[in-house]
Design a protein around this motif. Structure first.
Motif, PDB file in Angstrom:
ATOM      1  N   GLY A  44      11.628  -2.406   2.701  1.00 55.53           N
ATOM      2  CA  GLY A  44      12.790  -1.907   1.962  1.00 55.53           C
ATOM      3  C   GLY A  44      13.961  -1.613   2.877  1.00 55.53           C
ATOM      4  O   GLY A  44      15.124  -1.896   2.533  1.00 55.53           O
ATOM      5  N   ASP A  45      13.678  -1.058   4.055  1.00 51.13           N
ATOM      6  CA  ASP A  45      14.750  -0.797   5.020  1.00 51.13           C
ATOM      7  C   ASP A  45      15.458  -2.089   5.392  1.00 51.13           C
ATOM      8  O   ASP A  45      16.686  -2.162   5.429  1.00 51.13           O
ATOM      9  N   ARG A  46      14.663  -3.124   5.661  1.00 52.35           N
ATOM     10  CA  ARG A  46      15.262  -4.418   6.030  1.00 52.35           C
ATOM     11  C   ARG A  46      16.012  -5.026   4.847  1.00 52.35           C
ATOM     12  O   ARG A  46      17.115  -5.550   5.014  1.00 52.35           O
ATOM     13  N   LEU A  47      15.450  -4.945   3.654  1.00 48.50           N
ATOM     14  CA  LEU A  47      16.106  -5.511   2.484  1.00 48.50           C
ATOM     15  C   LEU A  47      17.447  -4.824   2.231  1.00 48.50           C
ATOM     16  O   LEU A  47      18.457  -5.486   1.959  1.00 48.50           O
ATOM     17  N   ARG A  48      17.486  -3.497   2.337  1.00 52.72           N
ATOM     18  CA  ARG A  48      18.754  -2.777   2.144  1.00 52.72           C
ATOM     19  C   ARG A  48      19.772  -3.202   3.202  1.00 52.72           C
ATOM     20  O   ARG A  48      20.959  -3.330   2.905  1.00 52.72           O
ATOM     21  N   ASP A  49      19.310  -3.449   4.425  1.00 57.82           N
ATOM     22  CA  ASP A  49      20.202  -3.936   5.473  1.00 57.82           C
ATOM     23  C   ASP A  49      20.735  -5.319   5.120  1.00 57.82           C
ATOM     24  O   ASP A  49      21.925  -5.601   5.279  1.00 57.82           O
ATOM     25  N   TRP A  50      19.859  -6.190   4.629  1.00 56.56           N
ATOM     26  CA  TRP A  50      20.297  -7.523   4.218  1.00 56.56           C
ATOM     27  C   TRP A  50      21.387  -7.449   3.151  1.00 56.56           C
ATOM     28  O   TRP A  50      22.296  -8.274   3.122  1.00 56.56           O
ATOM     29  N   LEU A  51      21.267  -6.483   2.249  1.00 60.00           N
ATOM     30  CA  LEU A  51      22.206  -6.358   1.132  1.00 60.00           C
ATOM     31  C   LEU A  51      23.449  -5.561   1.502  1.00 60.00           C
ATOM     32  O   LEU A  51      24.436  -5.574   0.764  1.00 60.00           O
ATOM     33  N   GLY A  52      23.381  -4.830   2.609  1.00 57.33           N
ATOM     34  CA  GLY A  52      24.509  -4.007   3.018  1.00 57.33           C
ATOM     35  C   GLY A  52      24.708  -2.782   2.145  1.00 57.33           C
ATOM     36  O   GLY A  52      25.839  -2.345   1.916  1.00 57.33           O
ATOM     37  N   ILE A  53      23.594  -2.214   1.630  1.00 52.15           N
ATOM     38  CA  ILE A  53      23.707  -1.033   0.768  1.00 52.15           C
ATOM     39  C   ILE A  53      22.797   0.090   1.270  1.00 52.15           C
ATOM     40  O   ILE A  53      21.833  -0.156   1.990  1.00 52.15           O
ATOM     41  N   ASP A  54      23.120   1.302   0.864  1.00 48.66           N
ATOM     42  CA  ASP A  54      22.318   2.462   1.265  1.00 48.66           C
ATOM     43  C   ASP A  54      21.236   2.751   0.226  1.00 48.66           C
ATOM     44  O   ASP A  54      21.188   2.110  -0.832  1.00 48.66           O
ATOM     45  N   LYS A  55      20.382   3.723   0.538  1.00 44.48           N
ATOM     46  CA  LYS A  55      19.276   4.053  -0.367  1.00 44.48           C
ATOM     47  C   LYS A  55      19.768   4.548  -1.724  1.00 44.48           C
ATOM     48  O   LYS A  55      19.181   4.223  -2.761  1.00 44.48           O
ATOM     49  N   ALA A  56      20.828   5.346  -1.726  1.00 43.52           N
ATOM     50  CA  ALA A  56      21.335   5.891  -2.995  1.00 43.52           C
ATOM     51  C   ALA A  56      21.737   4.763  -3.945  1.00 43.52           C
ATOM     52  O   ALA A  56      21.419   4.798  -5.141  1.00 43.52           O
ATOM     53  N   THR A  57      22.412   3.758  -3.413  1.00 38.18           N
ATOM     54  CA  THR A  57      22.818   2.619  -4.235  1.00 38.18           C
ATOM     55  C   THR A  57      21.605   1.802  -4.662  1.00 38.18           C
ATOM     56  O   THR A  57      21.481   1.407  -5.818  1.00 38.18           O
ATOM     57  N   PHE A  58      20.703   1.570  -3.708  1.00 41.18           N
ATOM     58  CA  PHE A  58      19.508   0.765  -3.974  1.00 41.18           C
ATOM     59  C   PHE A  58      18.662   1.372  -5.093  1.00 41.18           C
ATOM     60  O   PHE A  58      18.109   0.650  -5.935  1.00 41.18           O
ATOM     61  N   TYR A  59      18.553   2.694  -5.111  1.00 39.00           N
ATOM     62  CA  TYR A  59      17.714   3.352  -6.107  1.00 39.00           C
ATOM     63  C   TYR A  59      18.479   3.814  -7.341  1.00 39.00           C
ATOM     64  O   TYR A  59      17.952   4.557  -8.166  1.00 39.00           O
TER      65      TYR A  59
ATOM     66  N   ARG B 152       0.814  -1.223   0.000  1.00 37.92           N
ATOM     67  CA  ARG B 152       0.000   0.000   0.000  1.00 37.92           C
ATOM     68  C   ARG B 152       0.849   1.275   0.000  1.00 37.92           C
ATOM     69  O   ARG B 152       0.606   2.208  -0.746  1.00 37.92           O
ATOM     70  N   LYS B 153       1.873   1.312   0.858  1.00 36.47           N
ATOM     71  CA  LYS B 153       2.712   2.509   0.940  1.00 36.47           C
ATOM     72  C   LYS B 153       3.460   2.753  -0.365  1.00 36.47           C
ATOM     73  O   LYS B 153       3.577   3.894  -0.821  1.00 36.47           O
ATOM     74  N   VAL B 154       3.971   1.682  -0.978  1.00 35.87           N
ATOM     75  CA  VAL B 154       4.676   1.809  -2.253  1.00 35.87           C
ATOM     76  C   VAL B 154       3.697   2.252  -3.345  1.00 35.87           C
ATOM     77  O   VAL B 154       4.042   3.066  -4.208  1.00 35.87           O
ATOM     78  N   HIS B 155       2.483   1.748  -3.308  1.00 31.03           N
ATOM     79  CA  HIS B 155       1.459   2.181  -4.258  1.00 31.03           C
ATOM     80  C   HIS B 155       1.242   3.691  -4.164  1.00 31.03           C
ATOM     81  O   HIS B 155       1.115   4.377  -5.177  1.00 31.03           O
ATOM     82  N   GLU B 156       1.237   4.202  -2.944  1.00 34.98           N
ATOM     83  CA  GLU B 156       1.001   5.634  -2.748  1.00 34.98           C
ATOM     84  C   GLU B 156       2.189   6.487  -3.185  1.00 34.98           C
ATOM     85  O   GLU B 156       2.015   7.549  -3.770  1.00 34.98           O
ATOM     86  N   SER B 157       3.417   6.011  -2.929  1.00 39.85           N
ATOM     87  CA  SER B 157       4.601   6.806  -3.270  1.00 39.85           C
ATOM     88  C   SER B 157       5.097   6.570  -4.692  1.00 39.85           C
ATOM     89  O   SER B 157       5.729   7.439  -5.290  1.00 39.85           O
ATOM     90  N   GLY B 158       4.843   5.379  -5.223  1.00 41.36           N
ATOM     91  CA  GLY B 158       5.365   5.034  -6.542  1.00 41.36           C
ATOM     92  C   GLY B 158       6.842   4.660  -6.523  1.00 41.36           C
ATOM     93  O   GLY B 158       7.456   4.487  -7.573  1.00 41.36           O
ATOM     94  N   VAL B 159       7.423   4.509  -5.324  1.00 43.33           N
ATOM     95  CA  VAL B 159       8.841   4.182  -5.163  1.00 43.33           C
ATOM     96  C   VAL B 159       8.960   2.749  -4.637  1.00 43.33           C
ATOM     97  O   VAL B 159       8.421   2.438  -3.573  1.00 43.33           O
ATOM     98  N   PRO B 160       9.653   1.855  -5.352  1.00 44.66           N
ATOM     99  CA  PRO B 160       9.730   0.465  -4.904  1.00 44.66           C
ATOM    100  C   PRO B 160      10.421   0.325  -3.551  1.00 44.66           C
ATOM    101  O   PRO B 160      11.405   1.007  -3.268  1.00 44.66           O
ATOM    102  N   PHE B 161       9.887  -0.544  -2.716  1.00 46.39           N
ATOM    103  CA  PHE B 161      10.439  -0.834  -1.393  1.00 46.39           C
ATOM    104  C   PHE B 161      10.627   0.433  -0.554  1.00 46.39           C
ATOM    105  O   PHE B 161      11.569   0.551   0.215  1.00 46.39           O
ATOM    106  N   ASP B 162       9.703   1.358  -0.692  1.00 49.47           N
ATOM    107  CA  ASP B 162       9.724   2.602   0.076  1.00 49.47           C
ATOM    108  C   ASP B 162       8.939   2.406   1.368  1.00 49.47           C
ATOM    109  O   ASP B 162       7.933   3.063   1.616  1.00 49.47           O
ATOM    110  N   ASP B 163       9.398   1.438   2.172  1.00 48.60           N
ATOM    111  CA  ASP B 163       8.673   1.064   3.395  1.00 48.60           C
ATOM    112  C   ASP B 163       9.617   0.303   4.318  1.00 48.60           C
ATOM    113  O   ASP B 163      10.817   0.199   4.042  1.00 48.60           O
ATOM    114  N   ALA B 164       9.087  -0.226   5.399  1.00 47.29           N
ATOM    115  CA  ALA B 164       9.914  -0.965   6.363  1.00 47.29           C
ATOM    116  C   ALA B 164      10.551  -2.205   5.725  1.00 47.29           C
ATOM    117  O   ALA B 164      11.676  -2.580   6.071  1.00 47.29           O
TER     118      ALA B 164
END
Length: 196
Positions: free
Chosen positions: A60-75, A46-58
């Motif tokens: 996504g925060d966990r997934l970026r942590d799993w990958l060891g990357i920051d938002k700039a790299t992720f996007y 729902r939150k991603v639907h509203e923002s139009g940004v993939p994994f723009d939610d909790a």
């Protein structure tokens, strides 16, 4: 690249399953021909639907942590491609005795997936998140836990992952091997690919 740009423009105006989407159509993907890592997920929440940004939610925060990357790299679409099984928010199970979102609509994969994947020729690692993406990319196993436990069968080209949703905190607690064994290797591989 022009072919991929044209395909993405078509995806962004797709209305194939609009009659089934109570919240309307809003395809959410991130694609570029230079991307090295593909995240094959389920469908936007729902939150991603509203923002139009993939994994723009909790998640996504966990997934970026799993990958060891920051938002700039992720996007950075030239590094990370994000192609869910369903491109639009499918709605939730409200009032049906279940929790969470509905399954991704099947129309997206049938109409778009093969053509889009064929344009991503530089992908070195595919992260396959959840049962629908795992069924498509890896073939069926008993369940998500069994598939993720067998991650070394797919390494280093693919890594099956559970959904990073906070709803999976109990799963994480019951499966400490995931954080202890899989994630350290995944972070190293992601760092290697992104630095090459």
């Amino acid at each position: 690249m022009p072919e991929l740009i044209s395909l993405i423009e078509e995806v962004r105006t797709c209305t194939l399953c609009s009659e089934h989407l109570e919240h309307g159509v809003r395809p959410v993907v991130q694609l570029h021909e230079k991307a090295k890592i593909l995240i094959a997920g389920q469908a936007p929440g729902r939150k991603v639907h509203e923002s139009g940004v993939p994994f723009d939610d909790a998640s996504g925060d966990r997934l970026r942590d799993w990958l060891g990357i920051d938002k700039a790299t992720f996007y950075d679409e030239t590094q990370i491609a994000i192609l869910p099984m369903g491109f639009c928010y499918p709605g939730s199970h409200k009032g049906k005795g279940k929790s969470g979102d509905l399954a991704p609509r099947p129309e997206c994969a049938k109409a778009w997936r093969k053509a889009l994947l064929s344009k991503l020729e530089r992908i070195e690692l595919t992260l396959v998140i959840g049962q629908y993406a795992q069924a498509y990319h890896l073939g069926k196993r008993l369940n998500v836990t069994e598939t993720v436990k067998a991650w070394q069968d797919y390494w280093p080209d693919c890594v099956p992952l559970p959904h990073p949703s906070p709803r999976n905190n109990i799963w994480m607690a019951k499966n400490p091997w995931f954080s202890e064994n899989l994630l350290p290797k995944l972070k190293l591989e992601v760092a290697r690919i992104l630095s090459s």
